[in-house]
Design a protein around this motif. Structure first.
Motif, PDB file in Angstrom:
ATOM      1  N   GLY A  12      -7.348  -3.118  -4.222  1.00  0.00           N
ATOM      2  CA  GLY A  12      -8.500  -3.203  -5.125  1.00  0.00           C
ATOM      3  C   GLY A  12      -8.216  -2.547  -6.466  1.00  0.00           C
ATOM      4  O   GLY A  12      -8.609  -3.052  -7.526  1.00  0.00           O
ATOM      5  N   GLY A  43       5.967   4.328   1.314  1.00  0.00           N
ATOM      6  CA  GLY A  43       6.636   3.775   0.145  1.00  0.00           C
ATOM      7  C   GLY A  43       6.359   2.307  -0.036  1.00  0.00           C
ATOM      8  O   GLY A  43       5.519   1.727   0.661  1.00  0.00           O
ATOM      9  N   CYS A 139     -11.369  -6.546  -1.126  1.00  0.00           N
ATOM     10  CA  CYS A 139     -10.111  -5.796  -0.923  1.00  0.00           C
ATOM     11  C   CYS A 139     -10.499  -4.653   0.008  1.00  0.00           C
ATOM     12  O   CYS A 139     -10.157  -3.498  -0.221  1.00  0.00           O
ATOM     13  CB  CYS A 139      -9.587  -5.234  -2.244  1.00  0.00           C
ATOM     14  SG  CYS A 139      -9.270  -6.492  -3.477  1.00  0.00           S
ATOM     15  N   GLY A 141     -10.014  -4.117   3.272  1.00  0.00           N
ATOM     16  CA  GLY A 141      -9.229  -3.690   4.418  1.00  0.00           C
ATOM     17  C   GLY A 141      -9.395  -4.541   5.675  1.00  0.00           C
ATOM     18  O   GLY A 141     -10.085  -5.563   5.689  1.00  0.00           O
ATOM     19  N   SER A 242      -2.828  10.101  13.762  1.00  0.00           N
ATOM     20  CA  SER A 242      -3.430   8.773  13.662  1.00  0.00           C
ATOM     21  C   SER A 242      -3.119   7.973  14.911  1.00  0.00           C
ATOM     22  O   SER A 242      -2.188   8.304  15.657  1.00  0.00           O
ATOM     23  CB  SER A 242      -2.902   8.020  12.443  1.00  0.00           C
ATOM     24  OG  SER A 242      -1.635   7.474  12.729  1.00  0.00           O
TER      25      SER A 242
HETATM   26  C1  FAD Z   1      -0.258   4.935   9.816  1.00  0.00           C
HETATM   27  C2  FAD Z   1      -0.071   3.821   8.832  1.00  0.00           C
HETATM   28  C3  FAD Z   1       1.184   3.632   8.240  1.00  0.00           C
HETATM   29  C4  FAD Z   1       1.384   2.592   7.333  1.00  0.00           C
HETATM   30  N1  FAD Z   1       2.605   2.422   6.760  1.00  0.00           N
HETATM   31  C5  FAD Z   1       2.807   1.418   5.883  1.00  0.00           C
HETATM   32  C6  FAD Z   1       4.053   1.225   5.237  1.00  0.00           C
HETATM   33  O1  FAD Z   1       5.004   1.987   5.439  1.00  0.00           O
HETATM   34  N2  FAD Z   1       4.182   0.213   4.342  1.00  0.00           N
HETATM   35  C7  FAD Z   1       3.148  -0.613   4.040  1.00  0.00           C
HETATM   36  O2  FAD Z   1       3.312  -1.534   3.225  1.00  0.00           O
HETATM   37  N3  FAD Z   1       1.933  -0.452   4.615  1.00  0.00           N
HETATM   38  C8  FAD Z   1       1.748   0.531   5.529  1.00  0.00           C
HETATM   39  N4  FAD Z   1       0.534   0.700   6.105  1.00  0.00           N
HETATM   40  C9  FAD Z   1      -0.516  -0.258   5.771  1.00  0.00           C
HETATM   41  C10 FAD Z   1      -1.180   0.091   4.427  1.00  0.00           C
HETATM   42  O3  FAD Z   1      -1.701   1.396   4.515  1.00  0.00           O
HETATM   43  C11 FAD Z   1      -2.266  -0.945   4.167  1.00  0.00           C
HETATM   44  O4  FAD Z   1      -1.645  -2.220   4.144  1.00  0.00           O
HETATM   45  C12 FAD Z   1      -2.989  -0.704   2.849  1.00  0.00           C
HETATM   46  O5  FAD Z   1      -3.755   0.478   2.864  1.00  0.00           O
HETATM   47  C13 FAD Z   1      -3.930  -1.876   2.583  1.00  0.00           C
HETATM   48  O6  FAD Z   1      -4.522  -1.692   1.350  1.00  0.00           O
HETATM   49  P1  FAD Z   1      -5.895  -2.409   0.999  1.00  0.00           P
HETATM   50  O7  FAD Z   1      -6.241  -1.948  -0.371  1.00  0.00           O
HETATM   51  O8  FAD Z   1      -5.795  -3.875   1.300  1.00  0.00           O
HETATM   52  O9  FAD Z   1      -6.938  -1.854   2.078  1.00  0.00           O
HETATM   53  P2  FAD Z   1      -7.352  -0.348   2.439  1.00  0.00           P
HETATM   54  O10 FAD Z   1      -6.306   0.610   2.037  1.00  0.00           O
HETATM   55  O11 FAD Z   1      -7.773  -0.395   3.861  1.00  0.00           O
HETATM   56  O12 FAD Z   1      -8.613  -0.082   1.508  1.00  0.00           O
HETATM   57  C14 FAD Z   1      -9.839  -0.702   1.772  1.00  0.00           C
HETATM   58  C15 FAD Z   1     -10.918   0.097   1.073  1.00  0.00           C
HETATM   59  O13 FAD Z   1     -12.150  -0.634   1.206  1.00  0.00           O
HETATM   60  C16 FAD Z   1     -13.187   0.292   1.441  1.00  0.00           C
HETATM   61  N5  FAD Z   1     -14.278  -0.450   2.113  1.00  0.00           N
HETATM   62  C17 FAD Z   1     -14.251  -1.028   3.332  1.00  0.00           C
HETATM   63  N6  FAD Z   1     -15.412  -1.644   3.581  1.00  0.00           N
HETATM   64  C18 FAD Z   1     -16.195  -1.469   2.490  1.00  0.00           C
HETATM   65  C19 FAD Z   1     -17.520  -1.872   2.135  1.00  0.00           C
HETATM   66  N7  FAD Z   1     -18.279  -2.618   2.962  1.00  0.00           N
HETATM   67  N8  FAD Z   1     -18.004  -1.507   0.926  1.00  0.00           N
HETATM   68  C20 FAD Z   1     -17.260  -0.761   0.066  1.00  0.00           C
HETATM   69  N9  FAD Z   1     -16.003  -0.340   0.356  1.00  0.00           N
HETATM   70  C21 FAD Z   1     -15.488  -0.705   1.549  1.00  0.00           C
HETATM   71  C22 FAD Z   1     -12.559   1.360   2.300  1.00  0.00           C
HETATM   72  O14 FAD Z   1     -13.277   2.586   2.206  1.00  0.00           O
HETATM   73  C23 FAD Z   1     -11.160   1.465   1.700  1.00  0.00           C
HETATM   74  O15 FAD Z   1     -11.077   2.445   0.693  1.00  0.00           O
HETATM   75  C24 FAD Z   1       0.303   1.722   7.009  1.00  0.00           C
HETATM   76  C25 FAD Z   1      -0.961   1.921   7.587  1.00  0.00           C
HETATM   77  C26 FAD Z   1      -1.131   2.969   8.481  1.00  0.00           C
HETATM   78  C27 FAD Z   1      -2.513   3.156   9.094  1.00  0.00           C
END
Ligand code: FAD
Length: 452
Positions: A12, A43, A139, A141, A242
């Motif tokens: 996002g 990373g 975005c 999650g 976690s």
């Molecule tokens: C333990 C662990 C290790 C990882 N290691 C890796 C790695 O090494 N490499 C890699 O590429 N990826 C890794 N990942 C995955 C990576 O963290 C995610 O792919 C990434 O965070 C996704 O980003 P995003 O912005 O799509 O979603 P998110 O980071 O999930 O962000 C979504 C946001 O939306 C908000 N939200 C949700 N619903 C609502 C709503 N209804 N209204 C308003 N806000 C809302 C949430 O609060 C959150 O802040 C790992 C994940 C975990 C859990």
């Protein structure tokens, strides 16, 4: 409001910055009152690293990264890939802080503590209010509310394997049991011991088990280690614990009318390393298109190219990460045979290159390479010219007819380049080359094409 981005995670935030560069108004809503400080990704790997360079962000990331440069021997599941892949090591909360700074600098408004509860309603600290946005981008999650509200299916599978990860105070080497640094395979699962920073041990355990309810606990972590290893690990005070179950899922559509999905809301991969690369590149693909449409400089139909271009990339990434997960997870003699033969195949140069390309980017669109240029007598790089996130015509042969054909929305760069592949290149803000040639009529056609 022109565009509402739901979720101030990395995807996002990246999208908000891209939208601002394209001249669109954007508000980012996140239900969390404060940034998420859990470590998660360590990373970035793949083409996103070059894309950060195209936005002038790589220097900021590099300044904080523990390592930047091509990763040699990146793992494809348990098998090292000898073809180097671009990457950098930086904890996710720091990435998010840098992306937040960038989005704000460019004028994006970020409202924390504001949760989307319906496609036209947000609940903030003072109660619910109406969201009146021309476009909404989810975005938000893995459990995306936007995806659910838009009625977009999320087919796929959820693994029976549970992964527990933790950061503990202490130093390596600490351990008996013949444990090597990294993941250690045992009949009942796998145990990870490593360290990414002095004084902090990263430990993990994977086993086939149902996901318990409630928050992860140290007792549960220790019990899982004992089940898989047959003994305890002397771990220090836990800093973070976690518990995750990996899923392999892909949204049926990335667009439903005025609603779009990006990042984990659109795809979940069952092996690490690819999620942020693919998710952040979704944002780069969608940002300039949405901005061009709200500015009125492109037709609505341009937005359909987002699904057409990004859905196949996630589908291909899903295939490669499913194979990584299978290679890792298969137990017993069958698993050993699979890993041995796959390792032998992966050592062939063509196979290694192919795996390296899949890890770098499963995208088959043609992207501009960082050609050395001279502009007005000064040496420069393509990446520096792409910083403004505009469509650029690189004119390498001083061709007034091609410059005229490009029209007013295109930034013209007259440059000399010893390695120029053609008289001119037309490059979209996301780095995709849509024209390479010398014919003005073909250039006009490229500019009128649906995914220009
Ligand atoms: C333990 C662990 C290790 C990882 N290691 C890796 C790695 O090494 N490499 C890699 O590429 N990826 C890794 N990942 C995955 C990576 O963290 C995610 O792919 C990434 O965070 C996704 O980003 P995003 O912005 O799509 O979603 P998110 O980071 O999930 O962000 C979504 C946001 O939306 C908000 N939200 C949700 N619903 C609502 C709503 N209804 N209204 C308003 N806000 C809302 C949430 O609060 C959150 O802040 C790992 C994940 C975990 C859990």
């Amino acid at each position: 409001m022109e565009i509402a981005v739901i979720g101030a995670g990395p995807v996002g935030l990246m999208l908000a910055a891209e939208l601002r560069l394209g001249g669109a108004e954007v508000v980012v809503f996140d239900r969390r009152a404060a940034p998420d400080e859990r470590p998660r990704a360590n990373g970035l790997v793949g083409r996103i690293v070059e894309q950060l360079d195209h936005r002038g962000l790589l220097e900021r990331f590099r300044a904080e990264a523990a390592f930047t440069g091509p990763f040699p021997g990146l793992p494809f599941g348990p098998v090292p890939v000898t073809t180097p892949v671009p990457g950098l090591m930086l904890q996710q909360p720091r990435m998010e802080a840098l992306l937040t700074g960038r989005a704000r600098e460019l004028g994006a408004e970020i409202r924390r503590g504001h949760e989307l509860v319906a496609l036209d309603t947000v609940r903030g600290p003072d109660g619910e209010y109406r969201l009146d946005a021309r476009y909404v981008v989810g975005c938000d999650g893995a459990r995306s509310r936007v995806r659910e509200l838009a009625g977009i299916g999320f087919p796929g599978t959820t693994d029976g394997e549970l992964m527990r990860l933790g950061h503990f105070r202490g130093d390596l080497p600490l351990f008996g049991s013949g444990l090597a640094r990294g993941w250690n395979r045992r009949p009942g699962g796998r145990v990870l011991v490593t360290s990414l920073a002095p004084g902090v041990v990263v430990a993990g355990v994977r086993e086939m088990a149902p996901e318990p309810a409630g928050e992860p606990t140290l007792a549960e972590f220790r019990a899982a280690i004992r089940r898989v290893l047959g003994e305890d690990l002397p771990l220090g005070e836990p800093l973070w614990l976690s518990r995750t179950v990996s899923s392999a899922r892909l949204a049926e559509r990335y667009r439903a009318g005025r609603v779009f999905l990006a990042g984990d809301a659109a795809h979940l991969f069952p092996a690490g390393g690819s999620s942020l690369n693919v998710g952040l590149l979704d944002a780069v693909n969608l940002g300039w298109k949405l901005a061009a449409v709200v500015r009125g400089s492109a037709p609505e139909s341009l937005l359909d190219s987002y699904h057409a271009e990004r859905h196949p990339v996630a589908a291909r990434t899903l295939t490669q990460t499913r194979v990584q997960a299978l290679l890792d997870r298969q137990t017993g003699e069958d698993g050993d045979a699979l890993r041995t033969l796959f390792g032998e195949l992966a050592a062939f140069p063509d196979a290694s290159r192919h795996l390296g390309e899949l890890l770098r980017d499963a995208d088959e669109l043609p992207y501009v390479t960082d050609l050395p240029l001279t502009v007005d007598g000064e040496p420069t790089r393509v990446a520096e010219i792409m910083r403004a996130a505009r469509t650029v015509l690189f004119d390498f042969a001083d061709r007034a007819d091609l410059r005229d054909a490009a029209g007013p929305d295109v930034k013209i760069v007259t440059a000399s380049c010893p390695d120029a592949p053609a008289d001119a290149l037309l490059v979209r803000p996301d780095g995709v080359v849509t024209f390479s040639g010398d014919d003005p009529a073909s250039l006009r056609e490229a500019l009128a094409a649906p995914g220009r």
